[in-house]
Design a protein around this motif. Structure first.
Motif, PDB file in Angstrom:
ATOM      1  N   ILE B  83       4.164 -19.134  46.275  1.00  0.00           N
ATOM      2  CA  ILE B  83       3.903 -18.009  45.388  1.00  0.00           C
ATOM      3  C   ILE B  83       3.413 -16.858  46.257  1.00  0.00           C
ATOM      4  N   ILE B 105       1.242 -21.357  35.904  1.00  0.00           N
ATOM      5  CA  ILE B 105       1.403 -22.537  36.756  1.00  0.00           C
ATOM      6  C   ILE B 105       1.041 -23.770  35.927  1.00  0.00           C
ATOM      7  N   THR B 107       1.936 -27.292  36.878  1.00  0.00           N
ATOM      8  CA  THR B 107       2.619 -28.254  37.746  1.00  0.00           C
ATOM      9  C   THR B 107       2.171 -29.694  37.529  1.00  0.00           C
ATOM     10  N   THR B 250      -1.344 -29.471  43.427  1.00  0.00           N
ATOM     11  CA  THR B 250      -1.898 -28.146  43.718  1.00  0.00           C
ATOM     12  C   THR B 250      -1.611 -27.694  45.142  1.00  0.00           C
ATOM     13  N   VAL B 253       0.171 -24.453  45.517  1.00  0.00           N
ATOM     14  CA  VAL B 253      -0.637 -23.318  45.036  1.00  0.00           C
ATOM     15  C   VAL B 253      -1.720 -22.974  46.060  1.00  0.00           C
ATOM     16  N   SER B 256      -0.432 -21.224  48.941  1.00  0.00           N
ATOM     17  CA  SER B 256      -0.090 -19.835  48.641  1.00  0.00           C
ATOM     18  C   SER B 256      -1.335 -18.964  48.541  1.00  0.00           C
ATOM     19  N   LEU B 258      -4.049 -19.326  46.540  1.00  0.00           N
ATOM     20  CA  LEU B 258      -4.744 -19.206  45.259  1.00  0.00           C
ATOM     21  C   LEU B 258      -5.927 -20.169  45.267  1.00  0.00           C
ATOM     22  N   VAL B 260      -8.104 -23.149  44.774  1.00  0.00           N
ATOM     23  CA  VAL B 260      -7.964 -24.527  44.340  1.00  0.00           C
ATOM     24  C   VAL B 260      -9.185 -25.307  44.793  1.00  0.00           C
ATOM     25  N   ILE B 264      -6.574 -26.202  40.027  1.00  0.00           N
ATOM     26  CA  ILE B 264      -6.464 -24.750  40.158  1.00  0.00           C
ATOM     27  C   ILE B 264      -7.558 -24.124  39.285  1.00  0.00           C
ATOM     28  N   VAL B 272      -6.077 -17.681  36.450  1.00  0.00           N
ATOM     29  CA  VAL B 272      -6.495 -18.197  37.748  1.00  0.00           C
ATOM     30  C   VAL B 272      -7.502 -17.216  38.334  1.00  0.00           C
ATOM     31  N   SER B 280      -2.955 -20.768  34.594  1.00  0.00           N
ATOM     32  CA  SER B 280      -2.619 -22.163  34.828  1.00  0.00           C
ATOM     33  C   SER B 280      -3.074 -22.995  33.634  1.00  0.00           C
ATOM     34  N   CYS B 284      -3.028 -29.673  36.020  1.00  0.00           N
ATOM     35  CA  CYS B 284      -3.311 -29.101  37.334  1.00  0.00           C
ATOM     36  C   CYS B 284      -4.476 -28.117  37.273  1.00  0.00           C
TER      37      CYS B 284
END
Ligand SMILES: Cc1cc2nc3c(=O)[nH]c(=O)nc-3n(C[C@H](O)[C@H](O)[C@H](O)COP(=O)(O)OP(=O)(O)OC[C@H]3O[C@@H](n4cnc5c(N)ncnc54)[C@H](O)[C@@H]3O)c2cc1C
Ligand code: SF4
Ligand code: SF4
Ligand code: FES
Lengths: 103, 817
Positions: B83, B105, B107, B250, B253, B256, B258, B260, B264, B272, B280, B284
């Protein structure tokens, strides 16, 4: 689609209206259906679910229903209506009373 | 302006969130990515799929048409690899880059594998024979593999492990469940309840359970041969399923950039942290420090997210109180809140009945329910969940919380508060159901489609039905399609028959042309063919494509696409000459299996289609009707001929019935039997029509019995004084059933629906004055009987008996020697 050349599979009258028959083409098994509007459809002969013989299935103008567990596949696109893997579709047409498979 | 919404993850939370956004008419063009190659399916149902009580078809929530109809671009089988939040772009595994205005998100999780030696094969990922239990592909693989193996080990004694163990019993003969902790489901149950559950699982289901079992190694080089525990114990097995827990997906993510932690990190609007336009939901997401692994909280999250993203302000998700109410491997379990008291003042109420496997524990603090555990009896779970969720004051009489004092009372819709949750899988309240009914949808199936109530595990269906009825002011509306004879023609049977007569429609295609708005419908053909044949007799225009394959080739299709040949053997009586001939034919055609059927006939199984005509010719016997929705066999006992107890000649009567009604078609199969005395050796009480000789030369006739998927003792229709009367009333009853039953409605459903008293009035007492007409109609059908095996000489259609099987035969049927 493996077949690039045209194959003549014999007279359309070999297939009764509304039914399907299996043909062996280049080691592949292909089910040809003759719809009640007398157009033809060709799909893989083997059901991807558990190997059912699709040519023994029942059809309407849109789908074939496998005889083993009654899951349905779209005859034009090969897509399953029930989350099963798709089946192959092949170009097929009638010419002078004969079934021509291929482009 | 339409914004671009991108969703990563096409699982339960992702798809549900999109549904909620659509319901709020959000102005988005939606693109979804899911790395599983399917539409959206109900992951919960994988347990049922494994257990064989649900088909793959049944677990799909949204099919591809749903995405198309709602203008959603679905990229199934495509994984997002990165992302770029600064540029607002997601990059996928196909090298594509998709820009977004808003990103969700969802996932989910993956199945976690505890550290063990040899669990992974360097070439193949998991060792062959080792499976996780998370996705449809996992489940398919597990079923395919387990089918050919014998002993399974499941690692993990939580909910999922128990479900896996239960489901595997369907495919292998021996299942062992290994759990690293001291008792099963230690996160939901206290040790006592866990032990009760273990006792039930071992005693009732026959699953071996080993607790405190740390698996240290998978044994076997190419295939699994066993597992080894830390204490050195070796358990032999050939299938291993790992259900030891889940971890949120995760990694991508986090890579990327973000935030976590365990999951997330999101705020109360499911945003987020630090990213205005990225959300999200689901397993996740980490909200206020918690991760949720059940669907109910995800639905709450999806609603808040959808409200927020479509512009409703002031909405917040504040967390969910977790409760579960389930059948774990067939045993009722409910759990909520605390599993043990925490303070000295906590009130603990325990009821324990080990013999029955019932255990109930409540934990109450300041008059409020803060925890409950139920094993073996969930009848009070719904009301306890309500007390727990709402924190309502509890009754003085604490025992009324765990027992129905004064007999079981069904929850009455009237007394339920509007926000009482009816469907615990899909989080549907009584209010939501009533709202849909008020909006004009009064059928149970309609309400279920619109709200999804009852579409999870299905246990709440009866309550949904009661609420719909109540909201409708007493009765639910009839679901119109439920009364149609076949799905493609919108008419109940009587109306359909009237129209067929009015327009003189004698072929299936003419019925479609005249009466079916959608034209031809494959799934309606067989029902119509049977109906028309019954109505028109010799005038019926027989279009072979309307028949099911069995009826086209007069044999029963088997799982490998071959067929079975069953020669007629009236009343189960045969001769040495017949047996010799059957044996010769079986040998000549290499029949892989010769089997006696439950209806006293000889089944020659595994015959290729193209060999059928020649076999029939060599046998030179009539068809024994082991296919078709038709009159099948009349099973008989020895009767007065030889049996020392016999009071009637059951064999002769059975043969007479079979001779007369052979091949008669109907809406369902018709299986009959005649017993020579009430000892009932021919099992006449559980047949569509069963006859029992009683002393004094009389015969009892039972109808509506069944001993298949349903078991029902038939109702006594009447007692008559002669075999002739039995034959006449049998024909009359069968004709009445043929004319009035729904397609595929067997007599065990038909007889109770009409009522045996009413049937007796019509068939025996002739109060409606139609007995003569029924007799005449069945006589006509009897006269038009032709042995279908005669078609062998001249096929009815070109290629009627041509093989449809592939060159390589696919599912090999085992051949026993
Ligand atoms: C066998 C089984 C039985 C269960 N029974 C119950 C039950 O009875 N009751 C209950 O409440 N819960 C049950 N659960 C749990 C429930 O299924 C989950 O809580 C729920 O599915 C979580 O939804 P989700 O959308 O967060 O994740 P998922 O449903 O797992 O969906 C996530 C999806 O995202 C996809 N994905 C992940 N990463 C990417 C990426 N980078 N790019 C694209 N796609 C990606 C995944 O492939 C997956 O399809 C059960 C689970 C299992 C496995
Ligand atoms: S039902 Fe009666 S007559 Fe028939 S075999 Fe059994 S005991 Fe003998
Ligand atoms: S009982 Fe009958 S229907 Fe069931 S599997 Fe056996 S043969 Fe098939
Ligand atoms: S084999 Fe075709 S549906 Fe099962």
């Amino acid at each position: 689609m493996k077949t690039t050349s045209l194959v003549n599979l014999g007279p359309v009258t070999d297939i009764p209206l509304g039914e399907g028959r299996t043909y062996a083409v280049d080691g592949d098994m292909i089910a040809i259906f003759r719809l009640r509007d007398s157009s033809l459809r060709a799909v893989s002969a083997i059901c991807p679910h558990k190997g059912g013989p699709l040519a023994d299935g029942q059809i309407d103008n849109a789908v074939v229903v496998c005889p083993l567990h009654l899951f349905a596949w779209d005859l034009a696109t090969g897509c399953s209506q029930s989350g099963q893997p798709p089946i192959n579709v092949y170009p097929v047409r009638e010419d002078d009373g004969h079934i021509l498979l291929g482009d | 302006m339409t914004q671009k919404l991108v969703v990563i993850g096409n699982g339960m939370a992702g798809a549900r969130t999109v549904e909620e956004i659509l319901a709020r008419h959000g102005d988005f063009s939606v693109t979804m990515f899911g790395d599983e190659p399917y539409g959206n399916y109900n992951r919960i149902m994988l347990s049922n799929l494994l257990a064989g009580v649900e088909t793959e078809e049944g677990i799909f929530l949204n099919d591809l048409a749903w995405y198309r109809d709602n203008g959603i671009t679905l990229n199934a089988g495509v994984k997002i690899e990165r992302i770029d939040a600064a540029a607002r772009i997601v990059h996928d595994s196909n090298g594509g880059a998709t820009p977004y205005d808003k990103l969700i998100i969802a996932t989910g999780s993956y199945s976690w594998t505890p550290p063990m030696k040899n669990v992974h094969n360097p070439k193949r990922g998991y060792h062959q024979g080792v499976f996780a239990f998370r996705t449809l592909d996992d489940t398919r693989g597990m079923i395919r593999y387990a089918r050919d193996h014998e002993r399974a080990v499941v690692i993990g004694g939580g909910l999922l492990g128990l479900e896996a163990a239960r489901g595997l019993q369907n495919h292998v003969s021996h299942v062992t469940l290994l759990h690293a902790m001291g008792h099963l489901m230690e996160r939901q149950l206290d040790p006592k309840a866990g032990q009760m559950l273990q006792a039930s699982v071992e005693g009732k289901l026959g699953i071996n359970v080993i607790t405190n079992a740390m698996t240290s190694e998978i044994l076997g080089k190419d295939k699994v041969t066993g597992v080894k525990l830390a204490d050195g114990t070796v358990i032999e097995c050939d299938v291993v399923v790992i259900a030891a827990g889940i971890r949120p997906n995760t990694e991508m993510v986090a890579n990327s950039g973000l935030p976590v932690e365990r999951g997330i990190v999101v705020d109360d609007q499911m945003r987020v942290q630090g990213h205005e336009d990225v959300y999200s939901v689901g397993e996740c997401a980490q909200h206020r420090g918690s991760l949720y692994g059940l669907v109910a909280p995800l639905w709450d999250q999806a609603k808040v997210l959808a409200d927020h993203i479509t512009g409703t302000s002031g909405v917040a998700y504040t967390g969910s109180k977790l409760h579960t109410k389930l059948k774990v491997a067939g045993i009722d379990v409910a759990s909520m809140g605390l599993i043990a008291p925490e303070h000295d003042e906590d009130e603990v109420i325990v009821y324990n009945e080990p013999k029955k496997g019932v255990y109930k524990q409540l934990i109450i603090r300041n008059d409020v329910l803060v925890g409950a555990t139920l094993v073996g009896d969930n009848s009070k779970a719904a009301s306890l969940i309500q007390h727990f969720d709402r924190g309502t004051a509890l009754p003085e009489e604490r025992s009324s919380l765990i027992f129905d004092i004064g007999g079981a009372v069904e929850e009455s819709p009237e007394d339920m508060p509007d926000d009482a949750q009816v469907c615990n899988c899909n989080g549907v309240s009584k209010g939501a159901i009533c709202g849909v009914v008020a909006g004009g949808c009064g059928t149970v199936s309609g309400v279920m489609d619109k709200t999804r109530a009852g579409k999870g595990c299905g246990t709440c269906k009866p309550l949904v039905q009661r609420i719909v009825e109540w909201a409708n002011g007493g009765a639910a509306e009839e679901d119109p399609a439920a009364s149609w004879y076949v799905p493609g023609v919108p008419m109940p049977k009587s109306e359909l028959m009237a129209s067929i007569r009015k327009y003189r429609l004698t072929s299936v295609s003419s019925v479609f042309a005249k009466l079916a708005p959608g034209g031809e419908d494959a799934k309606s053909k067989m029902g119509l063919a049977s109906l028309l044949k019954m109505m028109w007799g010799a005038d019926y225009v027989d279009e072979r494509d309307a028949r099911f394959i069995n009826d086209r080739v007069h044999a029963n299709i088997q799982r490998d696409g071959t067929f079975s040949v069953v020669p007629q053997m009236k009343g189960g009586v045969t001769t040495p000459a017949q047996l010799r001939k059957i044996a010769e034919v079986a040998e000549k055609y290499d029949v892989p299996m010769v089997k006696l059927t439950g209806g006293q006939r000889i089944d020659l199984l595994g015959v290729p289609k193209e060999k059928l005509p020649a076999m029939w010719a060599d046998l030179d016997m009539p068809s024994g009707y082991a296919y078709a929705k038709s009159f099948r066999t009349v099973k008989t006992c020895v009767g007065s001929d030889f049996c020392r107890f016999g009071v009637g000649d059951s064999t002769a009567l059975g043969i007479a019935l079979e001779e007369r009604y052979q091949g008669l078609e109907g809406p369902g199969k018709m299986k009959l039997a005649v017993s020579g005395c009430p000892r009932n050796c021919a099992e006449s009480y559980v047949k569509d029509l069963g006859v029992v000789a009683i002393d004094g030369g009389r015969w009892e006739i039972y109808v509506g019995g069944a001993a298949g998927a349903h078991i029902r003792k038939g109702d006594l229709l009447t007692t008559v004084g002669s075999a002739e009367e039995v034959i006449r009333l049998t024909g009359r009853f069968l004709q009445y059933y043929r004319e009035n039953a729904n397609w595929l409605e067997r007599t065990y459903a038909f007889v109770p629906r009409i009522g045996v008293d009413r049937i007796r009035e019509i068939v025996v007492d002739d109060t409606d004055g139609i007995a003569a007409a029924l007799d005449a109609a069945v006589e006509e059908a009897v006269q038009s009987y032709q042995d279908p095996w005669k078609e062998r000489a001249e096929p009815a259609t070109p290629g009627q008996f041509r093989t449809s099987l592939p060159l390589i035969v696919l599912p090999q049927v085992p051949v026993r020697s």
